[in-house]
Design an enzyme around this catalytic site. Structure first.
Site, PDB file in Angstrom:
ATOM      1  N   HIS B 116       0.857  -1.185   0.000  1.00 44.20           N
ATOM      2  CA  HIS B 116       0.000   0.000   0.000  1.00 44.20           C
ATOM      3  C   HIS B 116       0.899   1.243   0.000  1.00 44.20           C
ATOM      4  CE1 HIS B 116      -2.751   2.974   1.863  1.00 44.20           C
ATOM      5  NE2 HIS B 116      -3.742   2.192   1.495  1.00 44.20           N
ATOM      6  N   ASP B 193       3.068  -4.568   7.957  1.00 50.09           N
ATOM      7  CA  ASP B 193       1.867  -3.756   7.816  1.00 50.09           C
ATOM      8  C   ASP B 193       0.668  -4.679   8.048  1.00 50.09           C
ATOM      9  OD1 ASP B 193      -0.394  -2.434   6.945  1.00 50.09           O
ATOM     10  OD2 ASP B 193       0.513  -1.664   5.102  1.00 50.09           O
ATOM     11  N   GLN B 196      -4.573  -4.756   6.917  1.00 53.84           N
ATOM     12  CA  GLN B 196      -5.609  -5.668   6.424  1.00 53.84           C
ATOM     13  C   GLN B 196      -5.658  -6.966   7.219  1.00 53.84           C
ATOM     14  OE1 GLN B 196      -7.979  -5.013   4.259  1.00 53.84           O
ATOM     15  NE2 GLN B 196      -7.164  -3.028   3.643  1.00 53.84           N
ATOM     16  N   LYS B 219     -10.568  -0.060  10.287  1.00 49.22           N
ATOM     17  CA  LYS B 219     -10.738  -1.234   9.429  1.00 49.22           C
ATOM     18  C   LYS B 219     -11.163  -2.471  10.220  1.00 49.22           C
ATOM     19  CE  LYS B 219      -7.242   0.269   6.103  1.00 49.22           C
ATOM     20  NZ  LYS B 219      -7.941   0.723   4.879  1.00 49.22           N
ATOM     21  N   CYS B 359      -4.753   2.832  -3.602  1.00 50.36           N
ATOM     22  CA  CYS B 359      -3.482   3.238  -2.989  1.00 50.36           C
ATOM     23  C   CYS B 359      -2.425   2.165  -3.212  1.00 50.36           C
ATOM     24  CB  CYS B 359      -3.650   3.509  -1.491  1.00 50.36           C
ATOM     25  SG  CYS B 359      -4.775   4.843  -1.116  1.00 50.36           S
TER      26      CYS B 359
HETATM   27  C1  LIG Z   1      -2.363  -2.713   3.642  1.00 49.16           C
HETATM   28  C2  LIG Z   1      -2.652  -1.318   4.089  1.00 49.16           C
HETATM   29  N1  LIG Z   1      -1.677  -0.574   4.622  1.00 49.16           N
HETATM   30  C3  LIG Z   1      -1.888   0.668   5.069  1.00 49.16           C
HETATM   31  C4  LIG Z   1      -3.128   1.264   4.989  1.00 49.16           C
HETATM   32  C5  LIG Z   1      -3.298   2.654   5.508  1.00 49.16           C
HETATM   33  O1  LIG Z   1      -4.160   2.695   6.597  1.00 49.16           O
HETATM   34  P1  LIG Z   1      -4.774   4.072   7.103  1.00 49.16           P
HETATM   35  O2  LIG Z   1      -5.359   4.739   5.901  1.00 49.16           O
HETATM   36  O3  LIG Z   1      -5.804   3.679   8.085  1.00 49.16           O
HETATM   37  O4  LIG Z   1      -3.656   4.863   7.682  1.00 49.16           O
HETATM   38  C6  LIG Z   1      -4.186   0.520   4.452  1.00 49.16           C
HETATM   39  C7  LIG Z   1      -5.546   1.068   4.333  1.00 49.16           C
HETATM   40  O5  LIG Z   1      -5.862   1.955   3.571  1.00 49.16           O
HETATM   41  C8  LIG Z   1      -3.941  -0.792   3.992  1.00 49.16           C
HETATM   42  O6  LIG Z   1      -4.931  -1.524   3.458  1.00 49.16           O
END
Ligand SMILES: Cc1ncc(COP(=O)(O)O)c(C=O)c1O
Ligand SMILES: Cc1ncc(COP(=O)(O)O)c(C=O)c1O
Lengths: 138, 402, 402, 138
Positions: B116, B193, B196, B219, B359
């Protein structure tokens, strides 16, 4: 038609299926490449001027129905306009799509994009070609 | 289950019932979490760890309790849990707070092409800042990590390896245990990370041997604006305070400031107490179900969706065919229709999906996916097979229209 | 008014009714804000600016609307408003995002001795990082800024001047217009900490000519976890993105990333939509009252408290005697009793105040205050004079006990 | 007494008013300075050992009633204990104040701090002197 009609009016679907002025000009004065990375949309626009007027213009690119149809409609509306008019009409279009302002009849077919205002995430799709045009006549 | 989630009864202006399949973007909230938030503001609210009055004590107890709930949930201890505003802030906190002090010219940072943007750009920017080398591991055609390439890319110069346990683009579950072992064998720090994965399966930081793990409350049924950074006890001492200000200090003098101990040291300013207790409440809801059951349920929906859509004309499904390697995310395209238009038709049928680059531009570019975008349906505990039936019908309508 | 705030009916376990006088730490929330939050999660919630389905559109419209409400509230425009997690993050965003690129060896940063740690430590750390000079302006004995000293300390090498419009320790309202003019005359950037002032009086960024202004939602009836950074249009271009990740990018390639336009550029990750719309709802509640009336009300309570406590044996009151220079904060001590013990006795009478250093060690050290701590009663829209009567009685009890 | 009594028991008030072992030792083996900056509390502790035992100890400093009384009680409890016992007793005290664990009777007067557990913001006040002691016998 159903509730999709304020986004995908018949005119829009028609332009999407049969884009006008699609392709490349042999001869042009300005070329603008623009992308809308948040959607992945791309447009390439070529314009030929004559006597302070837009004599001809063509576009190519890739994107969703809204962005392709909006580019096609834009080329139809703009062909033959003076640069002054082009600036005013495109401002009107952007105001309509971004802020919901009612446009004048000058916008012709482009008025069918009036419904996009209610879909903030699609505003970028509808405006890309018009920003490209503004850049070309800057 | 759906009755716990008021929003799932939404009826669109056109009369269609909502089918919410955008859970990888954000999840809906059960009444228990919504009420926990209301009750916090109705009966408990004060600033935390500062004011020694009744409400202040109540709030501090609740906030500390939330930290313990989170710690237990991922098998960590409380002083390894830092509350942040979300995964993105958590990862930036590592990149600035650990990265800036430990990366120097020529050092390598390895990430996966499937990360991401929030697990990609902070590392890339760190490498640019510190003149390090930013290496992006290639993928196989199904979006899984090419492990041979990964092994080759990790060297004695590698200082950080960052990898999602589950990707948000295709829902691929990566072999983080193996990746962590390779990383640690080379002496590098392993950053996971969990944005998910933590919402969708059991998480044990000891088992995956992550040095850092990040995730977001929104999430996993919790409110927005709260996230977590887990930092392993053995490495947290190397993490420099990144945001400074009230609450994270020991002594402030003109010439210098000394900082408090972990985790306070990393929580500058008034923390999001509402978010923390909302997250604890969400975790309680999820533990009631059991995280193993969450994953099983997601997979069941995924398999049903996959079997309904596989082989349908013009429909392209992304990701590995082995469901063991996947969570409840199904990315797809319909040939010749831009995913935005797919999403619009689905929406007019009540079906909420995400369309775009999610993203995750690098993976879409790497796999050369049409329009650099996909449609993505993502499932959570409250979805059922009938949701998928509506999705499949709506896809047929999209094909008819475009 | 109190009936809009359910928490103000709290009865402590000992039967005493709560008297909440800790508003400078955080404020309570009216039902309208609590319900706005619940309704968001019950009827509207989705991720923002990403998903083009019904809920996604609704959420995006609400989020953009909140930005407009905030902009209007301080006479700014929407693209000057960056949502953050709070004042502390806002100030760090300036220190890293503008400071790191614009401060070099020998440059000066000037702050006041009366700054909150969140408007002190980030500047001090920036100066340490960049080998700049950190100058702390002395105060007068009543906690106001010594303007002669300030004028002397600003030079052609000064790059940043940071100052609170209202201090949280003594509630002093600083002459920011004058300070801003002196700052701009020397070509420096003027950064205003509005954490206390924005909740308590009308704010016009054009009038105070701030280049940056920060404030927190939780101190003005809004939920925790949301704050604002205002950045003047003419300077926002110089502000580098600080947190990177999803939502703030334009194009992400392996070698480099291009960023979106302001304000998206500065909002990495999923934003706290709940917080933003909660803040907008709080602003609507405050505008109903009128910000000039808020200040007038605070001053009325302050004057009443001051007149009740001035001259009381053993009671020391801090801050200027001219009420025009003050908002609704009264810091005091009782000779020979540690403020923590004062707070404990007050608490047993239902009175919630803050005791300690209030994240303002420099001013307490500078004025050489006993115990390096004070008791602090701070007032807001829902307090009335009868609250002060209870406070005064409780102070008498503290004197009897210790 | 009223509801303040679980925080300010009579014993505590007595120690606060008349702190035991307050002052400086002429002769000592270890001196520890400790501050609790979040409250501004300070303590200075001096300890004299003999035969693996705490022969004498004195403290001085400034802080709230809880922190001063806790220091005073600590010195009374500790005087004469073996280092081994001192370690165990102080551990017990910390567990009682921080986690609410019921202590053994060995803690004597120090048991009156059992109520502090319910006031998380006062825990630091009650523990400062005991941490200082632990440091002194390290
Ligand atoms: C795999 C992953 N990493 C990072 C993020 C970033 O999370 P957030 O937007 O809650 O900071 C997301 C979600 O958008 C994600 O799915
Ligand atoms: C003057 C001042 N500045 C900054 C802050 C920090 O605000 P926050 O804790 O919401 O980040 C506060 C509040 O604690 C304050 O009163």
């Amino acid at each position: 038609m159903d509730d999709l009609s304020d986004l995908y009016a018949e005119v829009i679907m028609d332009h999407q299926r049969h884009p006008r002025n699609f392709g490349k000009l042999e001869n042009f004065d300005r070329e603008v490449q623009m992308t809308n990375s948040s959607c992945g949309d791309q447009i390439s626009l070529q314009v030929k001027f004559e006597n302070e007027k837009i004599k001809d213009l063509k576009f190519s690119g890739m994107g969703c129905a809204i962005s392709m149809a909006s580019a096609s409609v834009m080329t139809e509306v703009m062909k033959g306009l003076s640069i002054e008019e082009a600036r005013r009409f495109s401002d009107e279009f952007l105001e309509m799509v971004k802020a919901g302002k009612i446009p004048s009849d000058d916008l012709k077919d482009a008025k069918v994009f009036g419904g996009v205002y209610k879909y903030p995430m699609r505003v970028k799709c509808a405006t890309l070609a018009w920003y490209a045009l503004q850049k070309a006549i800057e | 289950m759906k009755k716990d989630f008021p929003i799932l009864s939404t009826v669109l202006p056109n009369g269609k019932k909502i089918i919410y399949l955008d859970n990888a973007a954000t999840t809906q909230k059960p009444l228990s979490v919504i009420e926990r938030i209301s009750n916090f503001y109705k009966f408990q609210n004060a600033n935390v760890a500062r004011s020694s009055h009744y409400l202040g004590e109540q709030t501090t107890i609740a906030y500390n309790g939330a930290r313990k709930t989170v710690a237990d949930f991922i098998n960590a201890s409380e002083d390894e849990i830092i509350f942040t505003s979300g995964t993105t802030e958590s990862i930036n906190m590592i990149a600035y707070g650990w990265g800036d002090a430990n990366i120097s010219e020529g050092d390598e940072i390895v990430v996966m092409t499937s990360e991401h943007h929030s697990d990609f750009v902070p590392w890339q920017q760190l490498a640019i800042r510190k003149k390090g080398k930013f290496k992006v591991t290639p993928l196989n055609a199904d979006g899984t990590i090419n492990m041979n390439e990964f092994k080759k890319s990790v060297t004695s110069k590698t200082k950080i390896v960052a990898c999602a346990k589950m990707t948000n683009s295709f829902g691929v579950i990566n072999p983080v245990e193996e990746i962590g072992k390779i990383t640690h064998d080379k002496g590098a720090v392993f950053v996971v990370d969990g944005a998910q994965s933590v919402p969708s399966m059991p998480t044990d930081v000891k088992e995956m041997d992550a040095d850092f793990l990040s995730f977001s409350g929104h999430k996993m049924l919790a409110p927005m604006g709260i996230g977590v950074l887990y930092a392993k006890k053995s490495i947290i001492k190397e993490l420099e305070p990144f945001l400074t200000g009230g609450g994270m200090i020991d002594e402030v003098k003109t010439e210098f400031t000394t900082f408090a101990c972990a985790p306070d040291r990393y929580e500058a300013g008034t923390p999001n107490v509402e978010g923390a207790i909302g997250l604890a409440s969400a975790i309680e809801y999820l533990e009631e179900i059991g995280m193993a059951n969450v994953l099983e349920h997601e997979r069941e929906i995924l398999e049903y969706a996959y079997s309904k859509l596989a082989g349908v004309e013009r429909v392209i499904l992304y990701g590995p065919k082995n469901f063991e390697k996947r969570g409840g995310i199904l990315s797809f395209n319909i040939k010749g229709i831009h995913p935005h238009d797919v999403a619009a038709v689905l929406n007019s049928n009540g079906v909420a999906i995400r369309s775009g680059h999610h993203c995750a531009q690098p993976i879409l570019r790497f796999l050369n996916i049409d329009f650099m975008a996909t449609a993505r349906a993502s499932f959570y505990i409250y979805n059922d097979k009938s949701d998928i039936d509506v999705l499949a019908d709506a896809i047929e309508e999209a094909k008819r229209r475009f």
